[in-house]
Design an enzyme around this catalytic site. Structure first.
Site, mmCIF file in Angstrom:
data_model
loop_
_atom_site.group_PDB
_atom_site.id
_atom_site.type_symbol
_atom_site.label_atom_id
_atom_site.label_comp_id
_atom_site.label_asym_id
_atom_site.label_seq_id
_atom_site.Cartn_x
_atom_site.Cartn_y
_atom_site.Cartn_z
ATOM 1 N N CYS A 142 40.099 27.080 31.002
ATOM 2 C CA CYS A 142 41.363 27.410 31.662
ATOM 3 C C CYS A 142 41.782 26.315 32.646
ATOM 4 O O CYS A 142 42.047 25.201 32.246
ATOM 5 C CB CYS A 142 41.300 28.780 32.305
ATOM 6 S SG CYS A 142 42.969 29.471 32.587
ATOM 7 N N HIS A 235 40.743 32.338 27.748
ATOM 8 C CA HIS A 235 39.562 32.966 28.357
ATOM 9 C C HIS A 235 38.777 33.765 27.314
ATOM 10 O O HIS A 235 38.690 34.985 27.384
ATOM 11 C CB HIS A 235 39.986 33.891 29.491
ATOM 12 C CG HIS A 235 40.354 33.185 30.746
ATOM 13 N ND1 HIS A 235 39.424 32.579 31.566
ATOM 14 C CD2 HIS A 235 41.565 32.962 31.315
ATOM 15 C CE1 HIS A 235 40.039 32.028 32.601
ATOM 16 N NE2 HIS A 235 41.330 32.243 32.480
ATOM 17 N N GLU A 237 35.774 34.069 27.225
ATOM 18 C CA GLU A 237 34.623 34.687 27.897
ATOM 19 C C GLU A 237 34.967 36.013 28.566
ATOM 20 O O GLU A 237 34.058 36.731 29.013
ATOM 21 C CB GLU A 237 34.048 33.716 28.945
ATOM 22 C CG GLU A 237 34.754 33.705 30.289
ATOM 23 C CD GLU A 237 36.079 32.955 30.293
ATOM 24 O OE1 GLU A 237 36.750 32.936 31.342
ATOM 25 O OE2 GLU A 237 36.452 32.391 29.239
#
Length: 310
Positions: A142, A235, A237
């Site tokens: 990011c 993102h 994750e």
């Protein structure tokens, strides 16, 4: 997933409750193998949440990993207890003479600032410069990806008229590149940001390859032609409820970002969000660890540039 962390790291307890295998220091020393040494420069304010997300993302590999969490010396946030930082984190100055197989640079909620206005920008530049010779492969996430693109290739970012938030459809390009092994032609990934990178500058950069992008959210996955730098502009994750917490935090603060796209059933924030990106996240992180770190790194730590250049 034998990830080696300190025995009392709070994230370890979270992982074990999810039935994810975590290796503590006592067991790790009994295995006659060299673990991969992965550094995580955690720039997020709620560091413990990010620790859990990244450890979960790294969990789908049989390789032993020794994780070193890093924080900046030139700026210390107030959202994570100082005791946690003192016990589980090191600064760049403490590790700059070491070699690492992999480095992860997280995002940070400072998109509104120009890079040169960021308090720890000079320190981050030193870390990214150091990574060229002391790290086999660096994964940027990011804002960390935007900062890496700017530092390494001069790619600028722009403020968006409205925040991009939600789970977006992405299309795979260059399927033969190892980072994409196991991916479907179309997959979903979360984005949550107020800025975007300059598409024309990326297209003009011969040292970068766009591996996946979205019609609505733009680029997601990029890799340098030498495989040393990997950029994730979204993102993957994120947990199931991360976007939900961000949305409700913004609403409570009087910020109307709109309901995250393709996230809640029927766009109803009272309902449990869909989790539609975990398979892509597992594939991406496993591929990075296997093909860009493990397969490239030497058994003995030496000058990384000499290895990658061969």
């Amino acid at each position: 997933m034998p990830i080696k962390v300190k025995n009392n790291l709070p994230a370890k307890k979270v992982m074990e409750k999810e039935n994810i295998f975590m290796m503590d220091e006592r067991r790790a020393v009994t295995q006659d193998i060299r673990p991969l040494h992965i550094a995580v420069l955690n720039l997020m304010p709620l560091k413990e949440n990010t620790e859990v997300q990244l450890l979960r993302s790294l969990s789908n590999t049989p390789l032993q990993m020794d994780i070193t969490f890093l924080s900046t010396a030139t700026y210390t946030g107030t959202h994570t207890p100082e005791s946690h930082l003192n016990e589980f984190y090191k600064t760049f100055g403490e590790v700059k003479n070491r070699k690492f197989d992999g480095l992860i640079i997280t995002g940070a909620p400072i998109e509104h600032l120009e890079y040169e206005e960021v308090q720890y920008w000079e320190e981050l530049k030193n870390i990214m410069d150091w990574s060229k010779t002391n790290v086999t492969s660096t994964l940027h996430i990011c804002w960390g990806a935007q900062a890496g693109l700017y530092y390494h290739y001069g790619i600028h970012k722009h403020i968006l008229p409205k925040k991009i938030t939600g789970v977006f459809k992405h299309y795979v390009h260059h399927r033969r590149i190892p980072l994409l092994r196991g991916f479907d032609d179309v997959f979903y990934a979360p984005h949550s940001r107020n800025t975007c990178v300059d598409h024309n500058e990326i297209a003009a950069c011969k040292d970068l390859i766009v591996l996946a992008d979205s019609d609505e959210a733009g680029e997601l996955l990029l890799v340098s032609t030498d495989s040393k730098q990997v950029f994730v502009l979204g993102h993957l994750e994120y947990d199931r409820l991360t976007l939900d917490m961000e949305y409700k935090r913004d609403i409570a603060a009087g910020i109307d970002t709109g309901i995250p796209v393709n996230y809640y059933p029927g766009d109803d924030p009272s309902k449990k969000p869909y989790l539609t990106w975990r398979a892509a996240a597992n594939a991406m992180y496993s591929n990075w660890i296997n093909y860009y770190v493990y397969q490239q790194t030497p058994f003995e730590f030496i000058n990384t540039a000499e290895i990658i250049g061969k």
